[in-house]
Design a protein around this motif. Structure first.
Motif, mmCIF file in Angstrom:
data_model
loop_
_atom_site.group_PDB
_atom_site.id
_atom_site.type_symbol
_atom_site.label_atom_id
_atom_site.label_comp_id
_atom_site.label_asym_id
_atom_site.label_seq_id
_atom_site.Cartn_x
_atom_site.Cartn_y
_atom_site.Cartn_z
ATOM 1 N N LEU A 157 38.769 42.924 44.695
ATOM 2 C CA LEU A 157 39.174 41.603 44.211
ATOM 3 C C LEU A 157 38.284 40.507 44.792
ATOM 4 N N THR A 158 37.965 40.628 46.080
ATOM 5 C CA THR A 158 37.117 39.621 46.724
ATOM 6 C C THR A 158 35.707 39.634 46.148
ATOM 7 N N GLU A 159 35.188 40.831 45.928
ATOM 8 C CA GLU A 159 33.813 40.980 45.459
ATOM 9 C C GLU A 159 33.645 40.515 44.018
ATOM 10 N N HIS A 160 34.634 40.794 43.172
ATOM 11 C CA HIS A 160 34.471 40.543 41.736
ATOM 12 C C HIS A 160 35.210 39.301 41.225
ATOM 13 N N ILE A 161 36.221 38.800 41.971
ATOM 14 C CA ILE A 161 36.927 37.581 41.531
ATOM 15 C C ILE A 161 36.873 36.565 42.673
ATOM 16 N N SER A 162 37.869 36.575 43.550
ATOM 17 C CA SER A 162 37.862 35.716 44.734
ATOM 18 C C SER A 162 38.904 36.251 45.706
ATOM 19 N N TRP A 163 38.794 35.856 46.981
ATOM 20 C CA TRP A 163 39.729 36.384 47.978
ATOM 21 C C TRP A 163 41.160 35.945 47.698
ATOM 22 N N GLN A 164 41.343 34.796 47.023
ATOM 23 C CA GLN A 164 42.708 34.327 46.745
ATOM 24 C C GLN A 164 43.506 35.327 45.923
ATOM 25 N N TRP A 165 42.822 36.161 45.158
ATOM 26 C CA TRP A 165 43.522 37.091 44.270
ATOM 27 C C TRP A 165 44.176 38.263 45.001
ATOM 28 N N ILE A 166 43.813 38.474 46.265
ATOM 29 C CA ILE A 166 44.543 39.504 47.015
ATOM 30 C C ILE A 166 45.985 39.052 47.254
ATOM 31 N N PHE A 167 46.222 37.738 47.184
ATOM 32 C CA PHE A 167 47.581 37.205 47.315
ATOM 33 C C PHE A 167 48.208 36.895 45.961
ATOM 34 N N TRP A 168 47.425 36.378 45.023
ATOM 35 C CA TRP A 168 47.959 36.106 43.688
ATOM 36 C C TRP A 168 48.481 37.389 43.032
ATOM 37 N N LEU A 169 47.922 38.533 43.388
ATOM 38 C CA LEU A 169 48.348 39.810 42.811
ATOM 39 C C LEU A 169 49.849 40.039 42.995
#
Length: 478
Positions: free
Chosen positions: A160-172
């Motif tokens: 998620l960090t590599e391909h979108i952004s680190w925020q998405w590890i929480f938005w998930l």
């Protein structure tokens, strides 16, 4: 007396809801690790601050697990499960929107509170919904999903960090939580524990003791084991836990009855669980760094190459659950632990600074099968070793010991790694990694010995009184 209403959606809904909730809580243990460089680039902060983005969650999660289970027993397990999901989902959104490192750390701590409430209740809610003769398979699937979450955290976080952004590890977590809330409200049955009042002195002693121990273990590798705050945390935490044991042995309605540990089944599976997580967490923590820092894989590439280990529970754990229904959980758990130990020892023997993936593959497969054989029957053994009315606190205690084991494993194996090697070159990393993995293998082997102390054929809930027997039959009939 335990009180239960008729299941609204049956065992399938209960399995889906509790597995997804458990996945969310377990995933956030390690999902942040591979995102730390990106978080630092966006939010700033020093190494100490970044470590706290991981530690804040571990601390509140481990410290409050037994308290969360006790709240569910007292006020309703489904009701508190919904509260836990709400807190966890809201804190996940707050973490994704955090404007600075301090607010991110605070949101992570609140996430841990929500996870500590909902995680131990997943097992009690699942037990209430599934007939006794099908629980091994249900726990197998639940264990597979949770095992996959723990082991795949670095892969999911890195991707998620590599391909979108680190925020998405929480938005998930947010859409998952929003879906679970109405499903849990409509499809899960309410149940209660004994109805005894909350044990406030025991809660304070246990929470304070666990906080001190986990704080010391988390900060030890970074601050040094002789740092004043580390030593204070370890010694004060240990003293509070001793006081908790002495108090609980004499209290009328203790949060964790000490008589439970007179059961070889309860003591054996908890010792095995703690040692298993001790060896496994520390190994995954170092091996994921080895694949990225020494072999040069990206976070996504490293995670994909770990799949024979981390993805194996999805294939093997349901089978392990069925086996535990037929032959009992003891031989399945012990076999899994010994296989995990063999896998780690194999790793230690073959790893070099330029090891090919083919050389590592047998160790990954053996470790994966071993981990999968452990997760499913272990949950069933915990729940079957106590009365139905005490399953909530038994689940909370087991999860707390697993979390402490994981923190202890990372601390011990990181210290061995630092004493024998370092990050200077690939070879120095391997020099530190090998003795750490040997230690992990030895600890998991001891866990296998602890599992052999469990009485044979401990696969169904213990029945100790006539009304207890009636409640078990009623649950099975549902």
């Amino acid at each position: 007396m335990s009180q239960q209403t008729a299941p609204r959606g049956g065992p399938v809904w209960a399995l889906v809801i509790t597995s997804v909730a458990g996945f969310m809580a377990a995933l956030d243990n390690l999902v942040v690790t591979t995102a730390l460089p990106s978080i630092r680039e966006d939010l700033g902060g020093g190494l100490h601050d970044l470590e706290w983005t991981v530690s804040a969650y571990t601390l509140t999660f481990a410290v409050l697990l037994m308290f969360g289970a006790a709240l569910g027993d007292r006020f309703g397990r489904r009701r508190l499960f919904l509260v836990g999901i709400t807190i966890f989902t809201g804190a996940s959104a707050a973490a994704a929107m955090a404007p600075g490192i301090d607010s991110l750390i605070a949101a992570r701590a609140v996430q841990g509170v929500g996870a500590a409430i909902m995680m131990p209740l997943t097992l009690t809610l699942l037990t209430a919904a599934v007939p006794a003769d099908k629980r091994g398979m249900a726990f197998g699937i639940w264990g597979a999903v949770n095992g996959l979450a723990v082991a795949s955290g670095p892969l999911i976080g890195g991707s998620l960090t590599e391909h979108i952004s680190w925020q998405w590890i929480f938005w998930l977590n947010v859409p998952l939580g929003l879906i679970l809330l109405p499903l849990a409200r409509l499809r899960l049955a309410e149940s209660h524990g004994t109805g005894a009042p909350l044990d406030l002195p025991g809660t304070l002693l246990a929470s304070g003791g666990l906080f001190g121990i986990v704080y010391g273990l988390v900060r030890g590798p970074a601050d040094g084991w002789t740092a004043p705050m580390v030593l204070t945390g370890l010694f004060a935490g240990g003293a509070l836990l001793v006081a908790f044991v002495l108090y609980s042995a004499r209290a009328k309605n203790p949060m964790l009855p000490m008589r439970l540990f007179r059961s070889r089944a309860f003591s054996g599976i908890n010792a095995a669980s703690m040692l298993m997580f001790l060896g496994m967490f520390g190994s995954i923590f170092l091996l994921s760094q080895y694949m990225q820092g020494v072999l040069g894989y990206s976070p996504t590439e490293a995670g994909l190459r770990m799949l024979p280990w981390t993805g194996m529970p999805m294939l093997v754990a349901p089978i392990a659950g069925i086996l535990s229904d037929r032959i009992g959980g003891r031989p399945v758990v012990a076999t899994g632990l010994f296989l995990q130990a063999v896998g780690l020892a194999y790793f230690a023997a073959v790893l070099t600074a330029d090891a090919s993936y083919g050389v590592q593959l047998p160790a990954l497969i053996i470790s994966g099968v071993g981990m999968a054989l452990f997760f499913a029957p272990a949950s069933a053994l915990v729940m079957s070793s106590v009365r139905t009315s005490e399953q909530g606190i038994a689940s909370g205690a087991n999860n707390a010991l697993r979390e402490v084991g994981g923190a202890l494993g990372i601390a011990i194996m990181s210290s061995i790694f630092a004493a024998q090697g370092g990050y200077e070159t690939g070879q120095t990393f391997v020099d530190g990694l090998r003795p750490a993995l040997v230690t992990g293998a030895a600890l998991v082997a001891v866990a296998g010995i602890a599992a052999l102390c469990i009485p044979r054929r401990s696969a169904t809930p213990r029945v100790e009184e006539p009304e207890q027997h009636a409640r078990v039959l009623e649950t099975a009939g549902h």
